[in-house]
Design an enzyme around this catalytic site. Structure first.
Site, PDB file in Angstrom:
ATOM      1  N   ASN A 140      52.265  -4.277   2.006  1.00  0.00           N
ATOM      2  CA  ASN A 140      51.546  -4.980   3.075  1.00  0.00           C
ATOM      3  C   ASN A 140      52.238  -4.763   4.432  1.00  0.00           C
ATOM      4  O   ASN A 140      53.457  -4.863   4.533  1.00  0.00           O
ATOM      5  CB  ASN A 140      51.539  -6.479   2.806  1.00  0.00           C
ATOM      6  CG  ASN A 140      51.180  -6.778   1.388  1.00  0.00           C
ATOM      7  OD1 ASN A 140      50.119  -6.417   0.927  1.00  0.00           O
ATOM      8  ND2 ASN A 140      52.104  -7.407   0.662  1.00  0.00           N
ATOM      9  N   GLY A 164      55.359  -3.269  -9.292  1.00  0.00           N
ATOM     10  CA  GLY A 164      56.687  -3.227  -8.686  1.00  0.00           C
ATOM     11  C   GLY A 164      56.757  -3.908  -7.330  1.00  0.00           C
ATOM     12  O   GLY A 164      57.594  -4.767  -7.093  1.00  0.00           O
ATOM     13  N   ALA A 165      55.872  -3.506  -6.442  1.00  0.00           N
ATOM     14  CA  ALA A 165      55.932  -4.031  -5.080  1.00  0.00           C
ATOM     15  C   ALA A 165      54.663  -3.642  -4.337  1.00  0.00           C
ATOM     16  O   ALA A 165      53.870  -2.847  -4.832  1.00  0.00           O
ATOM     17  CB  ALA A 165      57.139  -3.461  -4.346  1.00  0.00           C
ATOM     18  N   GLU A 198      45.760  -5.286  -2.738  1.00  0.00           N
ATOM     19  CA  GLU A 198      45.359  -3.926  -3.094  1.00  0.00           C
ATOM     20  C   GLU A 198      45.002  -3.898  -4.576  1.00  0.00           C
ATOM     21  O   GLU A 198      45.760  -4.426  -5.389  1.00  0.00           O
ATOM     22  CB  GLU A 198      46.491  -2.928  -2.833  1.00  0.00           C
ATOM     23  CG  GLU A 198      46.034  -1.507  -3.168  1.00  0.00           C
ATOM     24  CD  GLU A 198      47.093  -0.440  -2.955  1.00  0.00           C
ATOM     25  OE1 GLU A 198      48.207  -0.745  -2.522  1.00  0.00           O
ATOM     26  OE2 GLU A 198      46.774   0.711  -3.246  1.00  0.00           O
ATOM     27  N   GLU A 239      58.051   1.617  -0.523  1.00  0.00           N
ATOM     28  CA  GLU A 239      57.186   0.706   0.246  1.00  0.00           C
ATOM     29  C   GLU A 239      57.394   0.913   1.748  1.00  0.00           C
ATOM     30  O   GLU A 239      56.444   0.851   2.525  1.00  0.00           O
ATOM     31  CB  GLU A 239      57.444  -0.760  -0.132  1.00  0.00           C
ATOM     32  CG  GLU A 239      57.337  -1.073  -1.625  1.00  0.00           C
ATOM     33  CD  GLU A 239      56.099  -0.542  -2.305  1.00  0.00           C
ATOM     34  OE1 GLU A 239      55.048  -0.415  -1.644  1.00  0.00           O
ATOM     35  OE2 GLU A 239      56.165  -0.228  -3.516  1.00  0.00           O
ATOM     36  N   HIS A 246      55.526   3.925   2.925  1.00  0.00           N
ATOM     37  CA  HIS A 246      54.078   3.691   3.025  1.00  0.00           C
ATOM     38  C   HIS A 246      53.671   3.299   4.454  1.00  0.00           C
ATOM     39  O   HIS A 246      52.511   3.434   4.817  1.00  0.00           O
ATOM     40  CB  HIS A 246      53.656   2.550   2.100  1.00  0.00           C
ATOM     41  CG  HIS A 246      53.157   3.002   0.753  1.00  0.00           C
ATOM     42  ND1 HIS A 246      52.289   4.054   0.592  1.00  0.00           N
ATOM     43  CD2 HIS A 246      53.378   2.515  -0.496  1.00  0.00           C
ATOM     44  CE1 HIS A 246      52.010   4.201  -0.703  1.00  0.00           C
ATOM     45  NE2 HIS A 246      52.659   3.291  -1.383  1.00  0.00           N
TER      46      HIS A 246
HETATM   47  N1  B3K Z   1      50.310   0.154  -3.502  1.00  0.00           N
HETATM   48  C1  B3K Z   1      50.892  -0.732  -4.461  1.00  0.00           C
HETATM   49  C2  B3K Z   1      50.191  -0.731  -5.773  1.00  0.00           C
HETATM   50  C3  B3K Z   1      49.060  -1.673  -5.870  1.00  0.00           C
HETATM   51  C4  B3K Z   1      48.591  -1.739  -7.306  1.00  0.00           C
HETATM   52  C5  B3K Z   1      47.371  -2.548  -7.455  1.00  0.00           C
HETATM   53  N2  B3K Z   1      46.989  -2.697  -8.853  1.00  0.00           N
HETATM   54  C6  B3K Z   1      52.337  -0.439  -4.686  1.00  0.00           C
HETATM   55  C7  B3K Z   1      52.765   0.923  -4.370  1.00  0.00           C
HETATM   56  O1  B3K Z   1      52.326   1.912  -4.909  1.00  0.00           O
HETATM   57  O2  B3K Z   1      53.574   1.058  -3.488  1.00  0.00           O
HETATM   58 ZN    ZN Z   2      52.886   3.244  -3.430  1.00  0.00          ZN
END
Ligand code: B3K
Ligand code: ZN
Length: 868
Positions: free
Chosen positions: A271, A267-268, A128, A304, A307
């Site tokens: 996926n 941070g994390a 990402e 995460e 998400h």
């Molecule tokens: N979605 C990822 C962040 C990706 C950052 C790319 N530069 C982590 C998060 O917000 O959960």
């Molecule tokens: Zn996020």
């Protein structure tokens, strides 16, 4: 066929939201075969694609060495496609496409930590937003969803081979090599693809969903870190239950894996079914990590996990919609964390972050709407505005709707859009239709930049027994967004009896919007007024309770009224806010500090024991950085530092024996509840620092004793900080001891770097000594951040010798790791507020950097910073 890779030519093309077009082709399925060797990796991909609309077949690819390309069974000749540094275009593609490509990539020399990269003995991905195009040619955009099957092959020295989904097969290739085949049954965009190859140990557990699905839970880390994974595992199970209970969302796969990596840009990453985490956001252990880090681990694990529904199952149509998934997921993780500790303190900490980072960002050259309408490099938009302000917008809508209606709205969203890539409009529409409340005017919050100013005046009419509030909202003009509109601002408020401190029952025709019962007024015009009747005496009003909207409130409180609120507000957040407002006046407008001190003296005795965490926050004296962010011109960091020190010295003196008595009365080890113990530890460290400030003879001895006897990192570090920052005789010994204890514990060692870099007495030489230390590593973002982040704690140092440090890093990282380079450069984004001659000096240094940088990331940030 053998085609050399083209060098990447950075383009400064701006992408606009208004230019969005549906993809011409969709991908039904992708088969990937990733073969890792020591000095290269071979990636074969097979895409089954179908035309959706007119247009060319365009596959994005960066830094790929194309070895073969075959369309519907035919190898393509050079005149059948066009290849440049960013994309591969197939000329006259048919409607049904079976495309096979083979490329070579180089994870072993990928320092950008994007795409597939090697970190020590581990190969991991970060895709990402646009990393997948560095693995293979693909329509790498979030609105192309596909079923991924992944074969991973590597040397057996890497026993762990992971990818998203279910393990279909694994086996030997030959004596030296083995493979695994994974299939993810859910369709997903490429940014959620992940694979991991390495030598890792695993902590296993399981979870049964509300639907009865048995889910295998696995956290992968290096062997010695496995004991530090239990808190994360617990938090994961807690999050899974929480999402079922609060949003009715169970997990949908048979396994959920988390991998801890020490070299990671943020941070994390969420996926699908295979989260990849910075070690700093997964490893938690009282002996090695601080309480703040433990809280962060739990919130990032939750973030995460959440998400999975808000981001993965329902994803973004395009990257302009980033705050759709991030703002909503942050709001969800903040709500989760409110259940872990005192809700008021969680809110205090979240708002403190918002005000320290998002407000200044929105007031300066990097200001943008939560949903920007253009960008050059999307990586530059993972900002406090997208995340934190995005969360606040969701919080405002949730506040207005109340629990039940908000849930009806989110149910509608999940039911309508599961499996789709959608927009902010879709979210607000589903929330409106599901709840039956039209929230469409909240779209204005998403589309315009800047922090609204909310001005309120009050008038009490003793004869009519009425209390009237007059509200006005305004936004600073923005050159790129000329048509700024009024936004809907939920104003949560309460009135208090000025004599007794009792909260009054509100009587007003204008309250109770949308069934919310607790005094929330929806202010959605340029001006409005609220009248309260039957108010028998002049009351004290408490506005914006719980920070019900992300605005700058201006209300002409007297200092005594603020002191009153510190003592009588029952909303812990507004108690803290009153203290902050009062202290800001003391520090920036030279008000007397006595009302604050008196309020503390009245409040603390009853608060310290029952709620040490909230008590600790009442001592928050706004940081020099925050105070600096409130000054728009002629900012002189030294003056702010002097004033803040003077206030702290006064406070240290004024509370006399309180510090020592409180210090000696606290024993966090007797507390069974983590948040209570955390509160006592926070207070212990504050009182210790205050004892040192008092010049108390015993302060350093107590600190050294605390340092030596504790087994807890928060206490050990708190004591170390007091010794180091005060140049205590015991400081060198303690620093050496800390180093010897933790030299093999990267996260703890980061704290060793940080505590020295954040020392207010740090100098150019001491920072240089840290960056030249054998354990300093420019390939590990956590280590860089421990020094750069520590240094940024002290604006005097940052704007003095620090400028060279940040500019040097940005220049170095421009090619090596531009995502990080761009991020670190932003520390200097408020250069234009400095007084001369410093202002001109920093401006010159920034301008001198301009011709040296090439990446889109650093260039865009630097250009914006200089365009003020
Ligand atoms: N979605 C990822 C962040 C990706 C950052 C790319 N530069 C982590 C998060 O917000 O959960
Ligand atoms: Zn996020």
């Amino acid at each position: 066929m053998n085609i050399a890779a083209n060098p990447v030519v950075e383009s400064n093309d701006t992408v606009y939201l208004k230019d969005y077009q549906k993809p011409a082709f969709l991908v039904e399925s992708i088969h990937l075969d990733i073969q890792v060797y020591d000095d290269y990796t071979l990636v074969d991909s097979t895409l089954v694609m179908q035309r959706q609309t007119a247009g060319n077949l365009v596959l994005l690819g960066r830094d790929l060495e194309l070895k073969n390309i075959n369309l519907n069974g035919q190898d393509l000749t050079a005149d059948q496609y066009q290849l440049d540094s960013e994309q591969l275009q197939i000329i006259d593609a048919p409607d049904q496409v079976l495309l096979k490509t083979q490329v070579i990539i180089h994870p072993e020399s990928n320092t950008q930590l994007e795409g597939l990269y090697q970190a020590g003995d581990l190969f991991v991905t970060q895709n990402e937003p646009e990393g997948f195009r560095k693995i293979t040619f693909y329509p790498d955009r979030p609105d192309v969803l596909s079923v991924f099957t992944t074969r991973v092959e590597a040397d057996k020295k890497y026993p762990v081979l992971l990818a998203n989904g279910n393990l279909l097969e694994k086996g030997e290739v030959d004596e030296k090599r083995h493979f695994a085949i994974w299939q993810d049954p859910t369709k997903k965009p490429a940014y959620l693809f992940a694979c991991v190859i390495g030598d890792l140990a695993v902590l296993k557990d399981h979870y049964t969903t509300s639907e009865g699905r048995e889910v295998a839970l696995e956290i992968y880390a290096i062997e010695k870190d496995i004991p530090k994974c239990h808190i994360a595992m617990h938090a994961l199970k807690h999050s899974m239950r929480w999402d079922e209970e609060h949003y009715g969302r169970p997990y949908d796969l048979d396994n959920y894996m988390i991998v801890a990596v020490s070299q990671f840009n943020m941070g994390a990453m969420e996926n699908k079914g295979l989260n990849i985490f910075n070690t700093s956001c997964v490893l938690a252990d009282e002996e090695y990590t601080t309480d703040a880090a433990i809280m962060r681990v739990q919130s990032v694990i939750a973030h995460e996990y959440f998400h999975n529904w808000t981001g993965n199952r329902i994803t973004c149509r395009d990257w302009f919609q980033l705050c759709l998934k991030e703002g909503l997921t942050v709001f969800r993780d903040q709500s989760f964390s409110e259940d872990l500790q005192s809700a008021a303190v969680q809110r205090i900490d979240d708002v403190a972050v918002l005000k320290a980072h998002q407000f200044p960002e929105d007031a300066g050259p990097l200001s943008h709407p939560p949903r920007p309408d253009h960008f050059v490099e999307i990586n530059n938009f993972y900002t406090a505005t997208v995340y934190e302000k995005g969360a606040e917008i969701n919080r405002m809508m949730a506040t207005l709707l109340g629990k039940e209606k908000f849930r009806q709205g989110t149910d509608e969203y999940f039911n309508r859009y599961d499996g789709q890539a959608v927009t902010v409009e879709d979210w607000v529409d589903a929330l409106s239709v599901g709840s039956g409340v039209d929230l469409s005017n909240f779209l204005t919050w998403y589309n315009q930049p800047g922090t609204p100013k909310l001005q309120v005046t009050a008038e009490y009419d003793a004869q009519k027994q009425s209390y009237r509030l007059q509200l006005t909202q305004s936004l600073k003009a923005h050159p790129k967004y000329p048509n700024l509109k009024a936004v809907p601002i939920p104003v949560a408020l309460a009135l208090f009896d000025a004599k007794t401190g009792e909260q009054l029952t509100l009587n007003s025709a204008s309250l109770f919007v949308n069934g919310v019962k607790d005094g929330v007024y929806l202010f959605d015009q340029d001006t409005a007024s609220i009248e309260f009747t039957d108010v028998t005496e002049q009351p004290v009003v408490s506005l914006l309770r719980n920070f019900s909207a992300p605005v700058n409130l201006e209300f002409d409180y007297s200092d005594d009224e603020l002191a009153f609120l510190i003592q009588h507000e029952t909303n812990g957040f507004n108690q803290w806010q009153a203290a902050q407002t009062l202290l800001e006046r003391v520090l920036l407008q030279d008000h007397a500090v006595d009302p604050y001190i008196q309020a503390l003296k009245n409040t603390l005795p009853a608060l310290v024991k029952p709620d040490p965490l909230l008590a600790s926050r009442l001592f928050d004296v706004p940081t020099e950085g925050y105070l600096g962010s409130r000054i728009d011109q002629n900012y002189q960091p030294e003056i702010i530092q002097q004033k803040r020190n003077a206030v702290l010295n006064t406070l240290a003196k004024a509370l006399g024996d309180f510090w020592k008595n409180t210090y000696l009365s606290l024993d966090p080890s007797l507390q069974t509840e983590f948040s209570q113990a955390m509160g006592e530890r926070a207070l212990k460290n504050i009182t210790l620092a205050m004892l040192a400030r008092q010049g108390n003879d015993q302060a350093f001895e107590l600190a050294y004793q605390q340092y030596q006897t504790t087994q807890n990192m928060t206490e050990r570090l708190g004591a170390l900080r007091v010794l180091v920052w005060n140049d205590a005789p015991q400081a060198p010994q303690a620093l050496q001891d800390f180093y010897d204890r933790y030299k093999d514990e990267a996260l703890s060692l980061d704290q060793w770097f940080m505590v020295q870099a954040a020392n207010p007495n740090a100098s150019k030489a001491s920072i240089q000594a840290l960056t030249e230390h054998a354990d300093y590593d420019l390939g590990t973002p956590n280590r860089i951040r421990s020094v750069s982040g520590g240094l940024s704690n002290n604006p005097v140092n940052t704007w003095g010798f620090g400028v060279e440090h940040y500019i040097g890093l940005a220049a170095y990282l421009d090619q090596k790791n531009p995502i990080l380079g761009s991020r670190l450069l932003q520390v200097l984004s408020r250069w234009y507020t400095l007084a001369e001659p410093q202002r001109g000096q920093v401006q010159n240094a920034l301008m001198a950097l301009q011709p040296l940088v090439k990446s889109k990331n650093v260039t865009e940030t630097l250009n914006s910073m200089l365009s003020i």
